[in-house]
Design a protein around this motif. Structure first.
Motif, PDB file in Angstrom:
ATOM      1  N   GLN A   1       0.829  -1.122   0.165  1.00  0.00           N
ATOM      2  CA  GLN A   1      -0.049   0.044  -0.092  1.00  0.00           C
ATOM      3  C   GLN A   1       0.752   1.130  -0.154  1.00  0.00           C
ATOM      4  O   GLN A   1       0.838   1.979   0.859  1.00  0.00           O
ATOM      5  CB  GLN A   1      -0.940  -0.119   1.263  1.00  0.00           C
ATOM      6  CG  GLN A   1      -1.816  -1.314   1.321  1.00  0.00           C
ATOM      7  CD  GLN A   1      -2.484  -1.471   2.403  1.00  0.00           C
ATOM      8  OE1 GLN A   1      -2.109  -0.875   3.741  1.00  0.00           O
ATOM      9  NE2 GLN A   1      -3.426  -2.670   2.538  1.00  0.00           N
ATOM     10  N   PHE A   2       1.752   1.450  -0.986  1.00  0.00           N
ATOM     11  CA  PHE A   2       2.728   2.313  -1.343  1.00  0.00           C
ATOM     12  C   PHE A   2       2.192   3.840  -1.450  1.00  0.00           C
ATOM     13  O   PHE A   2       2.671   4.901  -0.730  1.00  0.00           O
ATOM     14  CB  PHE A   2       3.536   2.191  -2.416  1.00  0.00           C
ATOM     15  CG  PHE A   2       4.437   0.845  -2.028  1.00  0.00           C
ATOM     16  CD1 PHE A   2       5.086   0.614  -0.983  1.00  0.00           C
ATOM     17  CD2 PHE A   2       4.184  -0.327  -3.020  1.00  0.00           C
ATOM     18  CE1 PHE A   2       5.638  -0.702  -1.013  1.00  0.00           C
ATOM     19  CE2 PHE A   2       4.861  -1.467  -2.815  1.00  0.00           C
ATOM     20  CZ  PHE A   2       5.723  -1.775  -1.908  1.00  0.00           C
ATOM     21  N   ALA A   3       1.031   4.063  -1.936  1.00  0.00           N
ATOM     22  CA  ALA A   3       0.356   5.328  -2.153  1.00  0.00           C
ATOM     23  C   ALA A   3       0.184   5.867  -0.642  1.00  0.00           C
ATOM     24  O   ALA A   3       0.422   7.034  -0.415  1.00  0.00           O
ATOM     25  CB  ALA A   3      -0.801   5.377  -2.831  1.00  0.00           C
ATOM     26  N   ALA A   4      -0.271   5.012   0.307  1.00  0.00           N
ATOM     27  CA  ALA A   4      -0.503   5.526   1.603  1.00  0.00           C
ATOM     28  C   ALA A   4       0.498   6.063   2.244  1.00  0.00           C
ATOM     29  O   ALA A   4       0.706   6.960   3.063  1.00  0.00           O
ATOM     30  CB  ALA A   4      -1.523   4.680   2.346  1.00  0.00           C
ATOM     31  N   VAL A   5       1.785   4.948   2.269  1.00  0.00           N
ATOM     32  CA  VAL A   5       2.911   5.513   2.634  1.00  0.00           C
ATOM     33  C   VAL A   5       3.530   6.812   2.053  1.00  0.00           C
ATOM     34  O   VAL A   5       4.013   7.565   3.098  1.00  0.00           O
ATOM     35  CB  VAL A   5       3.787   4.204   2.596  1.00  0.00           C
ATOM     36  CG1 VAL A   5       5.457   4.719   3.068  1.00  0.00           C
ATOM     37  CG2 VAL A   5       3.271   3.080   3.279  1.00  0.00           C
ATOM     38  N   GLY A   6       3.373   6.808   1.162  1.00  0.00           N
ATOM     39  CA  GLY A   6       3.894   8.031   0.188  1.00  0.00           C
ATOM     40  C   GLY A   6       3.090   9.518   0.827  1.00  0.00           C
ATOM     41  O   GLY A   6       3.757  10.236   0.978  1.00  0.00           O
ATOM     42  N   GLN A   7       1.927   9.220   1.154  1.00  0.00           N
ATOM     43  CA  GLN A   7       1.375  10.247   1.551  1.00  0.00           C
ATOM     44  C   GLN A   7       1.554  10.892   2.848  1.00  0.00           C
ATOM     45  O   GLN A   7       1.464  12.011   3.202  1.00  0.00           O
ATOM     46  CB  GLN A   7      -0.296  10.115   1.251  1.00  0.00           C
ATOM     47  CG  GLN A   7      -0.767  10.174  -0.043  1.00  0.00           C
ATOM     48  CD  GLN A   7      -2.163   9.530  -0.265  1.00  0.00           C
ATOM     49  OE1 GLN A   7      -2.961   9.233   0.810  1.00  0.00           O
ATOM     50  NE2 GLN A   7      -2.714   9.570  -1.349  1.00  0.00           N
ATOM     51  N   ALA A   8       1.926   9.860   3.624  1.00  0.00           N
ATOM     52  CA  ALA A   8       2.257  10.139   5.014  1.00  0.00           C
ATOM     53  C   ALA A   8       3.888  10.571   5.108  1.00  0.00           C
ATOM     54  O   ALA A   8       4.361  11.113   6.254  1.00  0.00           O
ATOM     55  CB  ALA A   8       1.956   8.939   5.972  1.00  0.00           C
ATOM     56  N   ALA A   9       4.512  10.270   4.110  1.00  0.00           N
ATOM     57  CA  ALA A   9       6.055  10.402   4.078  1.00  0.00           C
ATOM     58  C   ALA A   9       6.652  11.861   4.553  1.00  0.00           C
ATOM     59  O   ALA A   9       7.419  12.169   5.492  1.00  0.00           O
ATOM     60  CB  ALA A   9       6.751   9.833   2.788  1.00  0.00           C
ATOM     61  N   GLU A  10       6.101  12.891   4.066  1.00  0.00           N
ATOM     62  CA  GLU A  10       6.602  14.242   4.440  1.00  0.00           C
ATOM     63  C   GLU A  10       6.314  14.791   5.604  1.00  0.00           C
ATOM     64  O   GLU A  10       7.435  15.040   6.438  1.00  0.00           O
ATOM     65  CB  GLU A  10       5.988  15.032   3.129  1.00  0.00           C
ATOM     66  CG  GLU A  10       6.054  16.666   3.543  1.00  0.00           C
ATOM     67  CD  GLU A  10       7.334  17.068   2.978  1.00  0.00           C
ATOM     68  OE1 GLU A  10       7.872  18.318   3.012  1.00  0.00           O
ATOM     69  OE2 GLU A  10       8.077  16.253   2.230  1.00  0.00           O
TER      70      GLU A  10
END
Length: 623
Positions: A374-383
């Motif tokens: 679920q990389f999209a969710a991880v990417g959105q939280a990364a910043e």
């Protein structure tokens, strides 16, 4: 409690292990004794380790309990030990057993605390001995239960009294009578006197008579169906009482309790509703049955024994476990992503505090999302997570989490995720810079720039360019810094990303100052200061003032420099940024020294020294 208090009063006792089964009352004993005991000048800190999944995370957990924010990228253990060196404190480490093992770093951490922090005393709750030098062991069994005797009407004893207290919570009409003592004593014996077992059995009083509770426990102890549960064999009696409490729930309550087992540590009501579908009446029902607890801050938590049991039940339901973990990951990563604007703006301090409160669940959500692709969710939280780790100083953990995400994303070979990979590489590159791993940082940032350029992601590209520029600046490569500055300004103007623009102005000012262009450096500094004030980012404003105040000092503008530095000092204290506070004190000392006031300068330098010594970086030597 008296025995533990006596041990803690001994000069030769600095490590006590409270040993016993889950549910025997180790945590309660530690908390109650810590509340009652005196003699520790810096008080008591309680550290819950049940939600911690990696021995390396014990240090941040202790730091959170002590209100310590790490500074810089230096060894976090060394920073913790430095901060504890002069503290006279009782440190309670609760539920350590799952973090022990032949190669665990837990042992060496405890040894370091005992060796390098002479005024710290440790109380550890565990299901196994630590076998460390100097360890005192206080082994807990269940509460003593007198043999039942129908004709005996004396003191009911602690076990019977505990049962009566919880029975009255479950049913306000319950009144303990001497005639009931033998039956209740039998109930307490059937659960080996374990406080958790007594509490759960007492909660049945709303549905069963005392004699019926005895009968149910007697049958449950021999139930073949219990053999497959994931609780250890030594918990046979407690497993029986938990199992029967489960059987007393209706299907809806069982489903809710099972899904609640995915939480790590405590959780709020909103999370329970989103993840487990738990309504307020459902939560109240579980609290009434002693299967769920209300804890501080209006939150809820499961006893670890009950959580493990409920997890085992949930895993029996096909994809029930995976589905609940998916909901859990989606909820917490969404919560993190929603805080991005706040953590980079005026609400930075409360946003960081909220993440600290949820960090065990966030870590679990991040790892599960990566495992499930679920990389999209991880990417959105990364910043948000990058800046959270920056402000807490948890750089080793941060780089490990981002490296894990990058590795898993590469393995997925999904071209659609190239933009997410580019952003994750950018965040990883910045964190690697903060750790001083420049080779890794340069490689990650170069790949990030290529991926984000190809994807046309100007916002992500601007941030990666900013990180590349920062790396060049910290390496004093001014030619490369100027080249990247031009690109950063172009992208920031195109995207409206004032955070990138403000940081670029700070670095541009420092470069101009290093090149002897004082007026240009001041102009850029004032532009950066205006941008950071408009953004409202406390840490950004602190960075700007501390990095660029020397521009004003070099031109003799001492009063303005001092006014800004005092503002920076106040912001540093308000955000618990000890490193920035120390650097600000250093520049206040320079301002006084350049004006010939050696007494004031000496005062500021001496105030900065202890904090910089704790951090252990090169600025300590300079001061």
């Amino acid at each position: 409690q008296a025995e533990l208090a006596a041990l803690l009063g001994r000069d030769d006792c600095r490590l006590v292990t409270l040993l016993g089964l889950g549910g025997v009352g180790k945590t309660r004993l530690a908390i109650e004794t810590a509340r009652a005991i005196g003699g520790f000048a810096d008080g008591v800190a309680f550290v819950s380790l049940a939600p911690v999944t990696d021995p390396e995370l014990i240090v941040p957990a202790i730091a959170d309990a002590l209100g310590i924010a790490f500074a810089g990228s230096d060894n976090l253990r060394a920073q913790l030990l430095a901060r504890l060196r002069d503290r006279h404190i009782l440190l309670v480490l609760d539920n350590l057993e799952h973090l022990l093992g032949p190669s665990s770093t837990s042992y060496s951490l405890l040894e370091d605390i005992l060796q390098f922090t002479p005024a710290v005393t440790l109380v550890v709750t565990s299901r196994e001995r630590l076998r460390l030098a100097g360890e005192w062991v206080l082994e807990l069994a269940g509460l003593a239960v007198e043999a039942p005797s129908a004709g005996r009407h004396g003191n009911p004893g602690s076990a019977v009294t505990l049962f009566a207290e919880h029975a009255q919570r479950a049913d306000r009409s319950f009144r303990l009578t001497p005639a009931q003592h033998p039956t209740i004593a039998t109930i307490c014996r059937l659960v080996d006197g374990l406080p958790l077992g007594i509490e759960l059995a007492a909660a049945w009083i709303r549905l069963l008579t005392l004699d019926e509770i005895v009968q149910e426990l007697g049958r449950g102890l021999d139930a073949v169906s219990l053999a497959a549960r994931n609780l250890p064999a030594r918990h046979h009696s407690l497993r029986a009482v938990v199992d029967h409490s489960w059987q007393l729930l209706d299907a809806e309550a069982q489903a809710v309790l099972g899904r609640l087992s995915v939480f790590q540590g405590s959780f709020v009501r909103e999370a329970a509703a989103r993840v487990a579908g738990a309504s307020l009446p459902a939560l109240a029902n579980l609290v009434d049955k002693s299967l769920l607890r209300r804890v501080s801050g209006g939150q809820y938590a499961l006893h670890e024994v009950i959580r493990q049991y409920a997890e085992a039940r949930l895993r029996e339901q096909g994809d029930g476990w995976d589905s609940a973990r998916d909901q859990h990951a989606a909820y917490y990563l969404e919560r993190v992503a929603e805080r991005e604007a706040r953590i980079k703006g005026p609400e930075q301090a409360p946003a960081v505090a909220e993440i600290v409160a949820e960090i065990d669940n966030i870590r679990a959500a991040w790892r599960w999302a990566i495992l499930r692709g679920q990389f999209a969710a991880v990417g959105q939280a990364a910043e948000t997570m990058q800046w959270f780790y920056e402000f807490r100083g948890w750089f080793p953990e941060a780089t490990a989490l981002f490296a894990q995400a990058i590795s898993q994303l590469r393995a997925s070979a999904d071209a659609a995720d190239s933009q997410t990979l580019g952003r994750l590489l950018g965040h990883y590159g910045y964190l690697a810079i903060r750790l001083g791993s420049y080779a890794d940082a340069f490689a990650a940032l170069a790949e990030s720039q290529a991926l984000l350029s190809n994807a046309g992601d100007l916002l992500g590209l601007g941030r990666t360019l900013q990180y590349q520029m920062s790396a060049a600046w910290w390496n004093r490569n001014f030619e490369e810094t100027h080249r990247l500055l031009d690109r950063c300004f172009d992208v920031a103007n195109a995207t409206g990303d004032y955070h990138v623009r403000a940081m670029s102005l700070v670095i541009a000012s420092d470069c101009a100052f290093a090149e002897g262009k004082a007026e240009e450096a001041e102009r850029l500094f004032r532009a950066a200061l205006a941008d950071w004030r408009a953004i409202g980012n406390p840490h950004g404003l602190i960075w700007c003032i501390t990095f660029c105040s020397r521009v004003l000092l070099a031109q003799g503008k001492y009063q303005e420099a001092e006014r800004l530095l005092r503002e920076s000092l106040a912001l540093s204290h308000a955000t618990d940024d000890l490193y920035s506070a120390a650097v600000t004190l250093r520049y206040l000392g320079r301002a006084a020294f350049q004006q010939g006031d050696s007494e004031t300068a000496s005062y500021f330098f001496r105030e900065a020294l202890p904090q910089l010594r704790n951090i252990g970086n090169w600025e300590y030597v300079q001061v």
